[in-house]
Design an enzyme around this catalytic site. Structure first.
Site, PDB file in Angstrom:
ATOM      1  N   ASP A 173     -31.330 -58.527   5.572  1.00 53.66           N
ATOM      2  CA  ASP A 173     -29.888 -58.344   5.343  1.00 53.66           C
ATOM      3  C   ASP A 173     -29.534 -56.970   4.796  1.00 53.66           C
ATOM      4  O   ASP A 173     -28.567 -56.811   4.044  1.00 53.66           O
ATOM      5  CB  ASP A 173     -29.350 -59.433   4.374  1.00 53.66           C
ATOM      6  CG  ASP A 173     -29.589 -60.823   4.912  1.00 53.66           C
ATOM      7  OD1 ASP A 173     -29.591 -60.986   6.140  1.00 53.66           O
ATOM      8  OD2 ASP A 173     -29.785 -61.747   4.099  1.00 53.66           O
ATOM      9  N   GLN A 224     -35.232 -59.480   9.888  1.00 59.66           N
ATOM     10  CA  GLN A 224     -35.786 -59.669   8.533  1.00 59.66           C
ATOM     11  C   GLN A 224     -36.114 -58.309   7.905  1.00 59.66           C
ATOM     12  O   GLN A 224     -35.412 -57.358   8.167  1.00 59.66           O
ATOM     13  CB  GLN A 224     -37.025 -60.591   8.565  1.00 59.66           C
ATOM     14  CG  GLN A 224     -36.700 -62.050   8.890  1.00 59.66           C
ATOM     15  CD  GLN A 224     -36.534 -62.327  10.370  1.00 59.66           C
ATOM     16  OE1 GLN A 224     -37.373 -61.993  11.154  1.00 59.66           O
ATOM     17  NE2 GLN A 224     -35.448 -62.983  10.755  1.00 59.66           N
ATOM     18  N   LYS A 274     -28.858 -54.018   9.025  1.00 57.89           N
ATOM     19  CA  LYS A 274     -29.466 -53.540  10.280  1.00 57.89           C
ATOM     20  C   LYS A 274     -28.458 -53.593  11.424  1.00 57.89           C
ATOM     21  O   LYS A 274     -28.396 -52.693  12.254  1.00 57.89           O
ATOM     22  CB  LYS A 274     -30.705 -54.389  10.619  1.00 57.89           C
ATOM     23  CG  LYS A 274     -31.809 -54.283   9.572  1.00 57.89           C
ATOM     24  CD  LYS A 274     -32.994 -55.184   9.884  1.00 57.89           C
ATOM     25  CE  LYS A 274     -32.688 -56.655   9.736  1.00 57.89           C
ATOM     26  NZ  LYS A 274     -32.429 -57.110   8.352  1.00 57.89           N
ATOM     27  N   GLY A 326     -29.442 -62.841  11.033  1.00 59.17           N
ATOM     28  CA  GLY A 326     -27.979 -62.811  11.173  1.00 59.17           C
ATOM     29  C   GLY A 326     -27.554 -61.370  10.988  1.00 59.17           C
ATOM     30  O   GLY A 326     -27.609 -60.842   9.883  1.00 59.17           O
ATOM     31  N   HIS A 327     -27.217 -60.701  12.081  1.00 52.99           N
ATOM     32  CA  HIS A 327     -26.878 -59.275  12.036  1.00 52.99           C
ATOM     33  C   HIS A 327     -25.378 -59.120  12.266  1.00 52.99           C
ATOM     34  O   HIS A 327     -24.871 -59.463  13.331  1.00 52.99           O
ATOM     35  CB  HIS A 327     -27.691 -58.501  13.090  1.00 52.99           C
ATOM     36  CG  HIS A 327     -29.172 -58.554  12.846  1.00 52.99           C
ATOM     37  ND1 HIS A 327     -30.105 -57.971  13.660  1.00 52.99           N
ATOM     38  CD2 HIS A 327     -29.885 -59.126  11.832  1.00 52.99           C
ATOM     39  CE1 HIS A 327     -31.319 -58.179  13.166  1.00 52.99           C
ATOM     40  NE2 HIS A 327     -31.213 -58.886  12.063  1.00 52.99           N
TER      41      HIS A 327
HETATM   42  P1  GDP Z   1     -28.644 -57.461   8.635  1.00 60.49           P
HETATM   43  O1  GDP Z   1     -29.237 -58.817   8.720  1.00 60.49           O
HETATM   44  O2  GDP Z   1     -29.612 -56.453   8.127  1.00 60.49           O
HETATM   45  O3  GDP Z   1     -27.998 -57.022   9.919  1.00 60.49           O
HETATM   46  O4  GDP Z   1     -27.488 -57.540   7.540  1.00 60.49           O
HETATM   47  P2  GDP Z   1     -26.382 -58.720   7.407  1.00 60.49           P
HETATM   48  O5  GDP Z   1     -25.393 -58.568   8.493  1.00 60.49           O
HETATM   49  O6  GDP Z   1     -27.027 -60.029   7.240  1.00 60.49           O
HETATM   50  O7  GDP Z   1     -25.777 -58.371   5.987  1.00 60.49           O
HETATM   51  C1  GDP Z   1     -25.250 -57.116   5.711  1.00 60.49           C
HETATM   52  C2  GDP Z   1     -23.781 -57.296   5.292  1.00 60.49           C
HETATM   53  O8  GDP Z   1     -23.330 -56.099   4.706  1.00 60.49           O
HETATM   54  C3  GDP Z   1     -22.846 -57.544   6.472  1.00 60.49           C
HETATM   55  O9  GDP Z   1     -21.824 -58.393   6.060  1.00 60.49           O
HETATM   56  C4  GDP Z   1     -22.310 -56.164   6.797  1.00 60.49           C
HETATM   57  O10 GDP Z   1     -21.016 -56.204   7.393  1.00 60.49           O
HETATM   58  C5  GDP Z   1     -22.236 -55.562   5.433  1.00 60.49           C
HETATM   59  N1  GDP Z   1     -22.397 -54.101   5.375  1.00 60.49           N
HETATM   60  C6  GDP Z   1     -23.261 -53.317   6.083  1.00 60.49           C
HETATM   61  N2  GDP Z   1     -23.171 -52.043   5.674  1.00 60.49           N
HETATM   62  C7  GDP Z   1     -22.247 -52.010   4.696  1.00 60.49           C
HETATM   63  C8  GDP Z   1     -21.737 -50.970   3.852  1.00 60.49           C
HETATM   64  O11 GDP Z   1     -22.129 -49.824   3.907  1.00 60.49           O
HETATM   65  N3  GDP Z   1     -20.798 -51.355   2.917  1.00 60.49           N
HETATM   66  C9  GDP Z   1     -20.341 -52.621   2.799  1.00 60.49           C
HETATM   67  N4  GDP Z   1     -19.431 -52.889   1.868  1.00 60.49           N
HETATM   68  N5  GDP Z   1     -20.807 -53.617   3.580  1.00 60.49           N
HETATM   69  C10 GDP Z   1     -21.757 -53.312   4.506  1.00 60.49           C
HETATM   70  P1  IMO Z   2     -32.012 -60.745   8.899  1.00 57.03           P
HETATM   71  O1  IMO Z   2     -32.578 -60.311  10.237  1.00 57.03           O
HETATM   72  C1  IMO Z   2     -32.793 -62.505   4.986  1.00 57.03           C
HETATM   73  C2  IMO Z   2     -35.886 -65.600   4.785  1.00 57.03           C
HETATM   74  C3  IMO Z   2     -35.443 -66.999   4.470  1.00 57.03           C
HETATM   75  C4  IMO Z   2     -36.654 -67.494   3.722  1.00 57.03           C
HETATM   76  C5  IMO Z   2     -37.810 -66.854   4.495  1.00 57.03           C
HETATM   77  C6  IMO Z   2     -38.441 -67.752   5.532  1.00 57.03           C
HETATM   78  O2  IMO Z   2     -30.617 -61.201   8.958  1.00 57.03           O
HETATM   79  O3  IMO Z   2     -32.278 -59.712   7.876  1.00 57.03           O
HETATM   80  P2  IMO Z   2     -37.663 -68.582   7.941  1.00 57.03           P
HETATM   81  O4  IMO Z   2     -36.487 -69.387   8.371  1.00 57.03           O
HETATM   82  O5  IMO Z   2     -37.748 -67.237   8.597  1.00 57.03           O
HETATM   83  O6  IMO Z   2     -38.947 -69.338   8.046  1.00 57.03           O
HETATM   84  O7  IMO Z   2     -37.438 -68.337   6.351  1.00 57.03           O
HETATM   85  O8  IMO Z   2     -37.256 -65.711   5.125  1.00 57.03           O
HETATM   86  N1  IMO Z   2     -35.195 -64.976   5.945  1.00 57.03           N
HETATM   87  C7  IMO Z   2     -34.266 -64.025   5.845  1.00 57.03           C
HETATM   88  N2  IMO Z   2     -33.686 -63.475   4.754  1.00 57.03           N
HETATM   89  N3  IMO Z   2     -32.477 -62.054   6.225  1.00 57.03           N
HETATM   90  C8  IMO Z   2     -33.060 -62.564   7.325  1.00 57.03           C
HETATM   91  O9  IMO Z   2     -32.868 -62.064   8.553  1.00 57.03           O
HETATM   92  C9  IMO Z   2     -33.977 -63.636   7.164  1.00 57.03           C
HETATM   93  N4  IMO Z   2     -34.702 -64.388   8.018  1.00 57.03           N
HETATM   94  C10 IMO Z   2     -35.453 -65.188   7.261  1.00 57.03           C
HETATM   95  O10 IMO Z   2     -34.285 -67.009   3.668  1.00 57.03           O
HETATM   96  O11 IMO Z   2     -36.675 -66.980   2.424  1.00 57.03           O
HETATM   97 MG    MG Z   3     -28.844 -60.772   8.034  1.00 60.22          MG
END
Ligand code: GDP
Ligand code: IMO
Ligand code: MG
Length: 422
Positions: free
Chosen positions: A12, A220, A15, A39-40
């Site tokens: 998270d 991840q 990415k 979840g991107h």
């Molecule tokens: P990912 O799994 O690495 O793609 O990240 P996620 O989407 O799960 O979580 C990142 C969250 O941070 C999302 O809700 C993005 O919209 C948000 N985000 C990403 N970059 C920024 C930033 O520079 N500032 C803020 N405030 N939010 C951001």
């Molecule tokens: P993105 O791509 C954050 C974590 C789960 C748990 C562990 C194992 O959005 O960054 P799993 O279901 O993979 O067997 O769970 O890994 N986890 C993540 N945490 N971002 C993710 O993906 C994750 N995918 C799995 O919360 O701790």
């Molecule tokens: Mg994510």
């Protein structure tokens, strides 16, 4: 330059946002591991798009999007996601799906749930069946996307697996899953996915030969890696750089550049050690400011300061060339910003900068903290590095000096345009 984009923390890191920003400079965007545990999130022209399986280049119309062999695929989820993208006005026609992606079956998901519920110390998995599906791959009994295209083959392979897993599920108090309850749906999904299915190993290598620019999208993060993460609180795949080769069939020579994504602080969702974790009002403030709730499960994320010991480890084992620092704007209102510069072993009192990912070690370290003065202003609209407040530039300079890698991109908001390239 063919580039890997990977999360350097516990997932998270932003990415999705980073890849959406970078995708314009690439011809091909490839997911190489993980599944719909990812979840991107991308904000594009006021639309929020959350991608779980589709590569984050899918919103760029000229980009070829590839789900390569290292990704475990739930076909129902993938078809739903393709439809969702279409409904949001995007065209996922340039999608390729490897015939060799292992398939997640409903029994895998049920197994994930019963295993997790019966664990004494919970991993906090996403309960999507990711671990059990990868176990079938290493157990040499996986069912692949290609098997969805032939009902007889699918039944022959899935039936014994299904029966075997049902015993385990029932013995742990779970609900039996009959193959009859999903075989028609899975075969139907196979038909819907067929136009996208191909041998991505060959298509990717042909793009390489044709000098198309390839971006490899990790899911991840390094600290969740099955081999290098905080085991057993990890996922079941390799987000780290080796996962690119095994997950695509591209050789290591194809990788020319590695961009690591790191938040300006740290988050983690699920169980496991987290040395820089905050647990008080500061944590609540950071969580709310950063909207730190999971994009896949909606769970509140654990939050803490940036951990340079962990970051250096992630950079070292992946040959990271530069950092894409995200969510710097989330720190706008803090009087003080802290970073972890070393760990103190609470048993011996010794300080060190080794990141030993074992639970026993990390649970017994106390973070050594350096404090910076906050900039106390809104940076979300800043476009040039030099226009950032001095305190923010000093914070970035300290990170660069400590990890010996440049911070080339700074994200100051969710939008594609809220990115500063240094
Ligand atoms: P990912 O799994 O690495 O793609 O990240 P996620 O989407 O799960 O979580 C990142 C969250 O941070 C999302 O809700 C993005 O919209 C948000 N985000 C990403 N970059 C920024 C930033 O520079 N500032 C803020 N405030 N939010 C951001
Ligand atoms: P993105 O791509 C954050 C974590 C789960 C748990 C562990 C194992 O959005 O960054 P799993 O279901 O993979 O067997 O769970 O890994 N986890 C993540 N945490 N971002 C993710 O993906 C994750 N995918 C799995 O919360 O701790
Ligand atoms: Mg994510």
């Amino acid at each position: 330059m063919n580039t890997v984009v990977m999360g350097l923390q516990w997932g998270d890191e932003g990415k999705g946002k980073a890849i959406d920003y970078l995708a314009n400079d690439y011809d091909v965007v490839v997911r190489y591991q993980g599944g719909h545990n990812a979840g991107h999130t991308i904000y594009f022209q006021d639309k929020k798009v959350v991608l779980h399986l589709l590569p984050s280049g899918i919103l760029s119309p000229h980009t070829i999007s590839v789900i390569a062999n290292g990704v475990v695929v739930n076909p129902v989820q993938l078809v739903e996601e393709i439809e969702q993208i279409r409904n949001q006005g995007f065209q996922p026609d340039n999608l390729q799906l490897s015939s060799f992606c292992p398939v997640i079956l409903p029994v895998h998901q049920e197994l994930d749930i019963v295993f997790e519920d019966s664990r004494y110390v919970k991993i906090g998995t996403t309960r999507r069946g990711i671990g059990p599906a990868y176990e079938d791959l290493t157990g040499r009994r996986a069912i692949f996307v290609k098997d969805l295209l032939d009902r007889d083959i699918f039944y022959k392979k899935a039936k014994p697996l299904n029966d075997y897993y049902n015993q385990k599920i029932v013995s742990r108090g779970g609900k039996e899953v009959s193959i009859d309850s999903y075989i028609d749906t899975y075969i139907e999904m196979g038909k819907k996915l067929k136009p996208f299915v191909c041998n991505t190993l060959y298509s990717l290598n042909s793009y390489l030969k044709a000098k198309k620019r390839i971006l490899l999208e990790g899911a991840q993060g390094v600290l969740l890696d099955i081999n290098f993460g905080t085991y057993p609180f990890v996922t079941s795949s390799n987000p780290t750089v080796g996962g690119v080769c095994t997950g695509t069939g591209l050789s290591h020579k194809a990788i020319e550049n590695v961009i690591g994504i790191s938040k300006a602080y740290t988050t983690r969702v699920g169980g496991g050690p987290f040395p820089s974790e905050l647990l008080d009002d500061e944590a609540n403030f950071l969580r709310e400011k950063g909207n730190e709730y999971g994009a896949t499960t909606g769970r509140p994320r654990r939050v803490g300061w940036l951990d340079l010991v962990a970051l250096k480890y992630a950079i070292m084992i992946n040959g990271v060339d530069s950092i894409f620092l995200t969510k710097l704007d989330v720190l706008d209102e803090f009087d003080q910003i802290k970073v972890v510069t070393a760990y103190e072993d609470t048993k011996t009192g010794e300080q060190g900068i080794i990141f030993d990912p074992s639970f026993e070690y990390l649970e017994n370290v106390k973070p050594v903290i350096k404090t910076f003065k906050g900039w106390k202003s809104n940076i979300g609209d800043i476009k040039q590095f030099q226009s950032l407040p001095l305190e923010a530039r000093q914070y970035i300079a300290y990170i660069e000096e400590s990890v010996e890698v440049p911070v080339n991109y700074i994200s100051v908001g969710t939008g594609r345009h809220q990115t500063i390239q240094k």
